[in-house]
Design a protein around this motif. Structure first.
Motif, mmCIF file in Angstrom:
data_model
loop_
_atom_site.group_PDB
_atom_site.id
_atom_site.type_symbol
_atom_site.label_atom_id
_atom_site.label_comp_id
_atom_site.label_asym_id
_atom_site.label_seq_id
_atom_site.Cartn_x
_atom_site.Cartn_y
_atom_site.Cartn_z
ATOM 1 N N ALA A 134 0.849 -1.192 0.000
ATOM 2 C CA ALA A 134 0.000 0.000 0.000
ATOM 3 C C ALA A 134 0.882 1.238 0.000
ATOM 4 N N PRO A 135 0.900 2.019 -1.076
ATOM 5 C CA PRO A 135 1.677 3.254 -1.098
ATOM 6 C C PRO A 135 1.223 4.200 0.009
ATOM 7 N N MET A 136 2.133 5.051 0.466
ATOM 8 C CA MET A 136 1.828 5.963 1.563
ATOM 9 C C MET A 136 0.802 7.013 1.146
ATOM 10 N N PRO A 137 -0.308 7.153 1.880
ATOM 11 C CA PRO A 137 -1.265 8.234 1.582
ATOM 12 C C PRO A 137 -0.634 9.590 1.907
ATOM 13 N N ILE A 138 -0.733 10.523 0.987
ATOM 14 C CA ILE A 138 -0.119 11.830 1.160
ATOM 15 C C ILE A 138 -1.062 12.897 0.601
ATOM 16 N N ALA A 139 -1.229 13.977 1.335
ATOM 17 C CA ALA A 139 -2.101 15.078 0.909
ATOM 18 C C ALA A 139 -1.255 16.188 0.305
ATOM 19 N N ILE A 140 -1.693 16.691 -0.850
ATOM 20 C CA ILE A 140 -0.968 17.764 -1.541
ATOM 21 C C ILE A 140 -2.003 18.777 -2.032
ATOM 22 N N PRO A 141 -2.472 19.661 -1.157
ATOM 23 C CA PRO A 141 -3.484 20.638 -1.581
ATOM 24 C C PRO A 141 -2.892 21.671 -2.523
ATOM 25 N N PRO A 142 -3.726 22.369 -3.307
ATOM 26 C CA PRO A 142 -3.227 23.425 -4.194
ATOM 27 C C PRO A 142 -2.424 24.464 -3.419
ATOM 28 N N MET A 143 -1.368 24.947 -4.039
ATOM 29 C CA MET A 143 -0.503 25.934 -3.394
ATOM 30 C C MET A 143 -1.111 27.324 -3.532
ATOM 31 N N PRO A 144 -1.375 28.002 -2.430
ATOM 32 C CA PRO A 144 -1.996 29.328 -2.514
ATOM 33 C C PRO A 144 -0.984 30.398 -2.900
ATOM 34 N N THR A 145 -1.506 31.550 -3.246
ATOM 35 C CA THR A 145 -0.681 32.724 -3.510
ATOM 36 C C THR A 145 -1.258 33.876 -2.694
ATOM 37 N N GLN A 146 -0.372 34.732 -2.179
ATOM 38 C CA GLN A 146 -0.851 35.812 -1.322
ATOM 39 C C GLN A 146 -1.655 36.832 -2.112
ATOM 40 N N SER A 147 -1.282 37.047 -3.346
ATOM 41 C CA SER A 147 -2.039 37.930 -4.235
ATOM 42 C C SER A 147 -1.897 37.395 -5.653
ATOM 43 N N VAL A 148 -2.986 37.396 -6.397
ATOM 44 C CA VAL A 148 -2.976 36.863 -7.755
ATOM 45 C C VAL A 148 -2.290 37.860 -8.677
ATOM 46 N N VAL A 149 -1.242 37.397 -9.350
ATOM 47 C CA VAL A 149 -0.465 38.233 -10.266
ATOM 48 C C VAL A 149 -0.377 37.508 -11.606
ATOM 49 N N GLN A 150 -0.580 38.229 -12.680
ATOM 50 C CA GLN A 150 -0.441 37.658 -14.013
ATOM 51 C C GLN A 150 1.045 37.573 -14.359
ATOM 52 N N GLY A 212 2.593 24.332 0.177
ATOM 53 C CA GLY A 212 3.526 25.290 -0.401
ATOM 54 C C GLY A 212 2.790 26.525 -0.857
ATOM 55 N N TYR A 213 3.500 27.390 -1.514
ATOM 56 C CA TYR A 213 2.915 28.628 -2.009
ATOM 57 C C TYR A 213 3.710 29.081 -3.226
ATOM 58 N N ILE A 214 3.154 30.038 -3.957
ATOM 59 C CA ILE A 214 3.850 30.658 -5.080
ATOM 60 C C ILE A 214 3.693 32.163 -4.966
ATOM 61 N N ARG A 215 4.756 32.886 -5.267
ATOM 62 C CA ARG A 215 4.724 34.350 -5.206
ATOM 63 C C ARG A 215 5.450 34.915 -6.424
ATOM 64 N N ALA A 216 4.857 35.916 -7.042
ATOM 65 C CA ALA A 216 5.504 36.640 -8.139
ATOM 66 C C ALA A 216 6.382 37.735 -7.542
ATOM 67 N N ASN A 217 7.631 37.785 -7.957
ATOM 68 C CA ASN A 217 8.581 38.763 -7.438
ATOM 69 C C ASN A 217 8.667 39.985 -8.342
ATOM 70 N N GLY A 218 9.149 41.063 -7.782
ATOM 71 C CA GLY A 218 9.229 42.318 -8.523
ATOM 72 C C GLY A 218 10.171 42.271 -9.705
ATOM 73 N N ASP A 219 11.145 41.351 -9.680
ATOM 74 C CA ASP A 219 12.103 41.267 -10.788
ATOM 75 C C ASP A 219 11.649 40.335 -11.903
ATOM 76 N N GLY A 220 10.400 39.866 -11.827
ATOM 77 C CA GLY A 220 9.869 38.991 -12.871
ATOM 78 C C GLY A 220 10.023 37.517 -12.587
ATOM 79 N N THR A 221 10.759 37.146 -11.532
ATOM 80 C CA THR A 221 10.912 35.742 -11.181
ATOM 81 C C THR A 221 9.748 35.281 -10.305
ATOM 82 N N LEU A 222 9.719 33.991 -10.052
ATOM 83 C CA LEU A 222 8.727 33.397 -9.173
ATOM 84 C C LEU A 222 9.440 32.719 -8.006
ATOM 85 N N THR A 223 8.866 32.818 -6.824
ATOM 86 C CA THR A 223 9.345 32.057 -5.675
ATOM 87 C C THR A 223 8.312 30.994 -5.343
ATOM 88 N N VAL A 224 8.771 29.765 -5.235
ATOM 89 C CA VAL A 224 7.914 28.645 -4.861
ATOM 90 C C VAL A 224 8.457 28.054 -3.568
#
Length: 541
Positions: A134-150, A212-224
């Motif tokens: 039996a593989p280990m049950p693991i929960a992986i909910p969607p990663m939120p973002t503090q503010s939605v950025v395109q 986890g989470y995702i954030r858009a940075n001011g320099d155009g990169t993403l932090t995960v």
């Protein structure tokens, strides 16, 4: 392209003061090191256990989160796991600071805490040998973002969902984990990333939790950011953060999955890697074959050559900057190197007879290949920069399919000098040649594991099957049982093999497949067209 690994304080869950030199929330400027960072920003691909000193008011992981001995762990997990090859791990003494400017953490009942007296939770770990019931049950909910950025890759809220899906797919495909279905999980709020609702997740049946989470940075990169929790022990096990350009957001998901996999199994990472293969179209008698490259899960597939000539047996250089392969140009097979950065190609050996089956040495200095001269085919090596080939074998018959051991000291190859295809090993200079295969049938395409403990091969005995044996020839085991499976290639951690499976008849398709060392977890790897001759590259930097 190298992904930057954040220190723990650069994950964005600490306040940024007005006097800070940080240009976007929680992101450390290039060239600086956060005082409480677990690791420096730079070219690293592993996480840390977090800072050894914590800000006032930040809770440190207590002794109740410590893992018990290996024997106790195995005893408590026998109902779930088959046999043992595990790594005991210690929870990180890491910061758990709510995001600045966000609501307070959940109620104390949902906070990490000690187990009841006398009921220390068993360590959370996954067995990787012998198959699991039996593989280990693991929960992986969607990663939120503090503010939605395109972003160029899409809005951050959508990317958060996609990141979680990729992490779940990677872990599911390993055969060792069973991610909860999307209907069995719920979306989490941004503050919950570092303050899990343990009561809720415990009721879901999950033993481990990835948030986890995702954030858009001011320099155009993403932090995960990526966090792993033991639900029963109510403890954070490890965390990592990655700064990526939008074009590489999928790599952050693969690295998150690698973090979880290595922490819970003790095995090496392999999800953030690529595969070069031969893409095929058309009938068997008139196939168009092109070099193609893709992520290990089949995503981001693209062609490297146009298909004007047949290509075979591509292999990565250790630095992943070039590929060596065989191509029929003017109806004569020859060895070429393809430079991934520029797209340029060059002939390796000039003005010689037929050459084929190339492979780099582990240090990238040499190319091992076969060359046919005067009716005999032997193994040679030549400098990757070109030059005069050095002959390594000189036996009657055909010697081909050479592969170096990980330390470069030995070579495994196939030879029909004994009357049929068998596997031999020798020293890297060609000395001390010894046959190691003695089972029924024939053996082809041997390749040494990156761990050095096994040799994979194609067994030909009626059908074509993928098998493994030790470098001494002992412990032979067949992993597949189809009509025509051939051409195994090792994952970076030496636990999974990719190969191609050919269908019957002229209309039979060629597909890429993978199988783990148990032979239980076998799956098809998706490709846009037919695929053959896969070569799994090292972990990406």
């Amino acid at each position: 392209m190298r992904i930057r690994l954040c220190g723990t304080s650069a994950l964005g869950f600490g306040p940024v003061t007005s006097s800070s030199a940080v240009t976007s929330p929680g992101v450390v400027p290039e060239g600086s090191t956060p005082a409480d960072a677990g690791v420096q920003l730079g070219d690293v691909s592993r996480g840390s256990r977090g800072p050894s000193h914590l800000d006032p008011g930040v809770r440190r992981g207590g002794s109740e989160g410590r893992l018990s001995s290996r024997a106790a762990a195995r005893a408590s997990l026998t109902a779930l796991l088959a046999s043992a090859l595990t790594l005991l791990a210690t929870p990180a003494a890491a910061q758990l600071v709510p995001p600045a400017g966000t609501p307070a953490a959940p109620a104390p009942a949902q906070q990490p805490g000690a187990a009841p007296a006398g009921q220390t939770p068993p360590p959370l770990e996954v067995d990787v040998t012998g198959g699991i019931s039996a593989p280990m049950p693991i929960a992986i909910p969607p990663m939120p973002t503090q503010s939605v950025v395109q972003t160029p890759a899409g809005p951050t809220d959508r990317l958060g969902r996609q990141l979680s899906e990729i992490v779940a797919n990677d872990l599911r495909n390993s055969g060792l984990f069973n991610p909860l279905a999307s209907g069995a999980t719920r979306a989490i709020a941004f503050p919950e990333v570092t303050a899990p609702a343990y009561d809720y997740w415990g009721g879901s049946g999950a033993q481990a939790l990835v948030q986890g989470y995702i954030r858009a940075n001011g320099d155009g990169t993403l932090t995960v950011g990526c966090y792993l929790y033991d639900v029963s022990a109510r403890t954070e096990l490890t965390r990592q953060g990655f700064v990526v350009p939008p074009s590489d957001w999928r790599r952050a998901a693969h690295k998150c999955a690698d973090m979880v996999y290595t922490r819970l199994t003790g095995e090496g990472a392999y999800f953030d890697s690529r595969v070069v293969y031969v893409s095929e179209t058309g009938p068997k008698a008139n196939r168009i074959k092109r070099l193609a490259i893709m992520d290990q899960d089949g995503a981001n597939s693209r062609f490297l050559t146009a298909g004007s000539s047949i290509v075979l047996t591509p292999r990565f250089a250790p630095n992943q900057q070039s590929i060596v392969y065989m191509s029929y140009v003017g109806r004569t097979p020859a060895i070429y190197i393809y430079e991934l950065g520029s797209g340029r190609q060059r002939l390796v050996v000039q003005n010689v007879a037929t050459t084929f089956a190339p492979r780099f040495s582990p240090d990238g200095r040499y190319i091992l290949f076969s060359m046919a001269q005067a009716g005999n085919t032997d193994l040679y090596r030549v400098s990757a920069a070109g030059g005069t080939p050095q002959r390594l074998t000189n036996a009657p018959g055909i010697d081909t399919g050479g592969s170096y051991s990980p330390d470069g000291s030995r070579i495994v190859f196939e030879s029909d000098r004994s009357g049929g295809q068998q596997i031999y090993v020798m020293n890297a200079d060609g000395s001390n040649q010894q046959r190691i295969s003695f089972g029924g049938g024939r053996y082809a395409t041997p390749v040494w594991s990156p761990r050095g403990d096994l040799i994979a091969f194609t067994k030909i005995q009626g059908a074509f099957r993928i098998g493994i044996m030790s470098p001494s020839g002992s412990g032979e085991k067949l992993l597949t049982n189809s009509w025509q499976d051939e051409g195994p290639s090792w994952s970076p951690n030496g636990r999974v093999l990719m190969f191609f499976r050919q269908g019957r008849g002229n209309a039979g398709k060629a597909d890429l497949w993978s199988v783990d060392l148990t032979g239980v977890n076998e799956r098809r790897v998706p490709t846009p067209l037919d695929g053959s001759d896969p070569a799994w590259g090292p972990l990406r930097p």
